[in-house]
Design a protein around this motif. Structure first.
Motif, mmCIF file in Angstrom:
data_model
loop_
_atom_site.group_PDB
_atom_site.id
_atom_site.type_symbol
_atom_site.label_atom_id
_atom_site.label_comp_id
_atom_site.label_asym_id
_atom_site.label_seq_id
_atom_site.Cartn_x
_atom_site.Cartn_y
_atom_site.Cartn_z
ATOM 1 N N TYR A 153 -22.626 -19.949 18.033
ATOM 2 C CA TYR A 153 -22.286 -18.779 18.844
ATOM 3 C C TYR A 153 -21.422 -19.180 20.035
ATOM 4 O O TYR A 153 -20.515 -18.442 20.460
ATOM 5 N N ALA A 154 -21.698 -20.366 20.597
ATOM 6 C CA ALA A 154 -20.920 -20.862 21.729
ATOM 7 C C ALA A 154 -19.505 -21.230 21.282
ATOM 8 O O ALA A 154 -18.524 -20.952 21.988
ATOM 9 N N GLU A 155 -19.399 -21.855 20.122
ATOM 10 C CA GLU A 155 -18.085 -22.220 19.607
ATOM 11 C C GLU A 155 -17.246 -20.980 19.324
ATOM 12 O O GLU A 155 -16.032 -20.958 19.579
ATOM 13 N N ASP A 156 -17.870 -19.930 18.800
ATOM 14 C CA ASP A 156 -17.146 -18.676 18.540
ATOM 15 C C ASP A 156 -16.640 -18.061 19.843
ATOM 16 O O ASP A 156 -15.518 -17.542 19.905
ATOM 17 N N ALA A 157 -17.457 -18.116 20.891
ATOM 18 C CA ALA A 157 -17.039 -17.555 22.178
ATOM 19 C C ALA A 157 -15.847 -18.321 22.742
ATOM 20 O O ALA A 157 -14.878 -17.723 23.232
ATOM 21 N N LEU A 158 -15.877 -19.649 22.667
ATOM 22 C CA LEU A 158 -14.789 -20.469 23.191
ATOM 23 C C LEU A 158 -13.513 -20.297 22.380
ATOM 24 O O LEU A 158 -12.410 -20.509 22.894
ATOM 25 N N PRO A 206 -13.751 -19.391 31.411
ATOM 26 C CA PRO A 206 -14.790 -18.801 32.281
ATOM 27 C C PRO A 206 -15.572 -17.691 31.591
ATOM 28 O O PRO A 206 -16.795 -17.588 31.754
ATOM 29 N N GLU A 207 -14.888 -16.833 30.812
ATOM 30 C CA GLU A 207 -15.582 -15.751 30.108
ATOM 31 C C GLU A 207 -16.532 -16.312 29.057
ATOM 32 O O GLU A 207 -17.678 -15.867 28.920
ATOM 33 N N ALA A 208 -16.047 -17.294 28.295
ATOM 34 C CA ALA A 208 -16.884 -17.903 27.267
ATOM 35 C C ALA A 208 -18.080 -18.613 27.886
ATOM 36 O O ALA A 208 -19.197 -18.557 27.349
ATOM 37 N N TYR A 209 -17.865 -19.287 29.016
ATOM 38 C CA TYR A 209 -18.957 -19.988 29.676
ATOM 39 C C TYR A 209 -20.064 -19.015 30.064
ATOM 40 O O TYR A 209 -21.255 -19.281 29.848
ATOM 41 N N ALA A 210 -19.691 -17.879 30.652
ATOM 42 C CA ALA A 210 -20.693 -16.878 31.046
ATOM 43 C C ALA A 210 -21.469 -16.380 29.831
ATOM 44 O O ALA A 210 -22.694 -16.201 29.884
ATOM 45 N N GLU A 211 -20.771 -16.187 28.713
ATOM 46 C CA GLU A 211 -21.423 -15.734 27.478
ATOM 47 C C GLU A 211 -22.384 -16.795 26.956
ATOM 48 O O GLU A 211 -23.493 -16.489 26.519
ATOM 49 N N ILE A 212 -21.979 -18.050 27.014
ATOM 50 C CA ILE A 212 -22.818 -19.143 26.518
ATOM 51 C C ILE A 212 -24.102 -19.258 27.334
ATOM 52 O O ILE A 212 -25.210 -19.328 26.788
ATOM 53 N N VAL A 213 -23.961 -19.279 28.645
ATOM 54 C CA VAL A 213 -25.124 -19.461 29.520
ATOM 55 C C VAL A 213 -26.087 -18.282 29.425
ATOM 56 O O VAL A 213 -27.311 -18.450 29.481
ATOM 57 N N LEU A 214 -25.550 -17.093 29.245
ATOM 58 C CA LEU A 214 -26.391 -15.901 29.162
ATOM 59 C C LEU A 214 -27.360 -15.982 27.981
ATOM 60 O O LEU A 214 -28.530 -15.610 28.093
ATOM 61 N N ARG A 235 -9.847 -26.992 18.355
ATOM 62 C CA ARG A 235 -10.999 -27.751 17.858
ATOM 63 C C ARG A 235 -12.103 -27.677 18.899
ATOM 64 O O ARG A 235 -11.910 -28.067 20.054
ATOM 65 N N ILE A 236 -13.249 -27.166 18.475
ATOM 66 C CA ILE A 236 -14.350 -26.911 19.405
ATOM 67 C C ILE A 236 -15.640 -27.492 18.825
ATOM 68 O O ILE A 236 -15.925 -27.304 17.635
ATOM 69 N N ARG A 237 -16.386 -28.172 19.658
ATOM 70 C CA ARG A 237 -17.700 -28.660 19.239
ATOM 71 C C ARG A 237 -18.665 -28.509 20.409
ATOM 72 O O ARG A 237 -18.427 -29.055 21.483
ATOM 73 N N VAL A 238 -19.731 -27.750 20.175
ATOM 74 C CA VAL A 238 -20.777 -27.578 21.183
ATOM 75 C C VAL A 238 -22.087 -28.043 20.571
ATOM 76 O O VAL A 238 -22.532 -27.498 19.552
ATOM 77 N N LEU A 239 -22.697 -29.045 21.167
ATOM 78 C CA LEU A 239 -23.916 -29.640 20.649
ATOM 79 C C LEU A 239 -25.029 -29.537 21.691
ATOM 80 O O LEU A 239 -24.791 -29.713 22.891
ATOM 81 N N ALA A 240 -26.226 -29.264 21.217
ATOM 82 C CA ALA A 240 -27.409 -29.237 22.082
ATOM 83 C C ALA A 240 -28.303 -30.407 21.700
ATOM 84 O O ALA A 240 -28.653 -30.579 20.524
ATOM 85 N N TRP A 241 -28.671 -31.206 22.704
ATOM 86 C CA TRP A 241 -29.520 -32.380 22.497
ATOM 87 C C TRP A 241 -30.847 -32.144 23.203
ATOM 88 O O TRP A 241 -30.879 -31.966 24.420
ATOM 89 N N PRO A 242 -31.950 -32.139 22.460
ATOM 90 C CA PRO A 242 -33.256 -31.987 23.122
ATOM 91 C C PRO A 242 -33.585 -33.214 23.955
ATOM 92 O O PRO A 242 -33.589 -34.333 23.461
ATOM 93 N N VAL A 243 -33.850 -32.990 25.230
ATOM 94 C CA VAL A 243 -34.150 -34.081 26.148
ATOM 95 C C VAL A 243 -35.423 -33.734 26.896
ATOM 96 O O VAL A 243 -35.537 -32.664 27.491
ATOM 97 N N HIS A 244 -36.388 -34.628 26.859
ATOM 98 C CA HIS A 244 -37.644 -34.418 27.577
ATOM 99 C C HIS A 244 -37.382 -34.510 29.073
ATOM 100 O O HIS A 244 -36.550 -35.309 29.509
ATOM 101 N N PRO A 245 -38.051 -33.700 29.897
ATOM 102 C CA PRO A 245 -37.811 -33.752 31.346
ATOM 103 C C PRO A 245 -37.938 -35.139 31.941
ATOM 104 O O PRO A 245 -37.293 -35.449 32.919
ATOM 105 N N SER A 246 -38.794 -35.991 31.353
ATOM 106 C CA SER A 246 -38.966 -37.340 31.895
ATOM 107 C C SER A 246 -37.856 -38.271 31.463
ATOM 108 O O SER A 246 -37.833 -39.432 31.823
#
Length: 330
Positions: A295-300, A306-314, A259-270
């Motif tokens: 795409y991140a969930e598919d990689a994981l 470690p391999e999936a992390y590198a793919e996600i960050v790239l 079970r994998i869940r990767v979420l992106a939350w928009p956060v203002h720099p302030s």
């Protein structure tokens, strides 16, 4: 959220409300961090002292048994079976009975009894120990490099009675007692193999987490894992968007999450809610709605952590720009 998007003007006090929510979240995060630190301290306390004394004693006993061996037999495939395990058990009891009835001086020379054979099955080594006991030494590896050694000692009062675990150095949070109750009396070979799989997968998951912390620690914010590393959660906050990763493993013999869940939350720099100017409508709130990163969930799902992390960050900056074009800092 849909109703809020349709309003051309924010209600009075909405920004203050969001700021108060941010403050409460930061307070909760600080409390959680303290709990996690106490959790790590407790885990360290539970894993030292008496456990280390048992490990050192059993390690010496296993080393002595292997030093006294006359032969080590490597088994593959069907050579490791219930019949061989029964033979090992029988020899252990016969040797224990012989020593109980005869003094060392009057023992007859018998090559069959004096032969001390050790069996190796993959990363497992089975040794005959003193008394009606035999032990399994589990060797673990990560990326081809040796990690910890674990021990499990089995004993039964007679050849016909069921075996029990009398001592072990397996981490307390892994289900050795449950496996003993479910498997040992009915299928001892399956019990021995299952414990080996549990240890291999536990070390694999643990070392994957250790490696991403070592390689990418500057990008990882909060990181939480269960003792058995079958629940792993961490945050990437090196971006204007906060990315949360949650991994669950179906069982303790899994090295890839189920079970994998990767979420992106928009956060203002302030760290406050961001706004944009719309011509003719004044200032409108930009909602912090999370988006799943498929795409991140598919990689994981298919790669080691470690391999999936590198793919996600790239690919992360490009993906975030498409998802949240209003955040120009990405």
């Amino acid at each position: 959220m849909d109703q809020l998007r349709k309003r051309p003007y924010p209600f009075s006090g909405e920004v203050n409300f969001v700021q108060e929510e941010d403050t409460r979240l930061e307070t909760t995060r600080a409390r959680l961090s303290k709990v996690l630190r106490r959790h790590e301290e407790l885990k360290e306390r539970l894993s030292r002292d008496s456990d280390k004394m048992i490990f050192l004693r059993l390690q010496k006993e296993f080393e002595a048994a292997r030093a006294a061996q006359t032969e080590e037999i490597s088994l593959e495939g069907d050579q490791w079976n219930d019949g061989l395990l029964a033979t090992i058990r029988e020899k252990v009891h016969m040797e224990a009975d012989r020593k109980a009835t005869l003094s060392e001086a009057s023992m007859p020379t018998d090559p069959h009894f004096q032969a001390k054979v050790t069996y190796r099955i993959g990363n497992k080594v089975i040794c005959c120990l003193d008394g009606s006991r035999f032990g399994i030494q589990y060797e673990t590896f990560f990326a081809g490099e040796p990690c910890e050694i674990y021990h499990c000692v089995l004993e039964s009062k007679s050849f016909l009675e069921k075996m029990s675990v009398v001592e072990h150095t397996i981490p307390f949070f892994l289900p050795i007692r449950e496996a003993e109750n479910d498997l040992l009396s009915s299928d001892a070979k399956k019990f021995i193999d299952y414990i080996g799989e549990v240890l291999d997968c536990y070390v694999e998951r643990r070392e994957q987490v250790r490696l991403i912390k070592e390689l990418y620690g500057n990008q990882i914010g909060d990181l939480y894992h269960s003792l058995a590393y079958n629940l792993i959660e961490f945050v990437l906050d090196d971006f204007d968007c906060k990315v949360t990763v949650s991994l669950r493993y179906a069982d303790l013999v899994s090295v890839l999450p189920s079970r994998i869940r990767v979420l992106a939350w928009p956060v203002h720099p302030s760290k406050k809610i961001s706004t944009i100017e719309r011509k003719g409508f004044g200032t409108t709130l930009v909602q912090s709605v999370p988006s799943r990163l498929s795409y991140a969930e598919d990689a994981l799902r298919t790669m080691s952590l470690p391999e999936a992390y590198a793919e996600i960050v790239l690919n992360l900056p490009q993906v975030l720009r498409k998802l949240f074009p209003h955040l120009g800092g990405l």
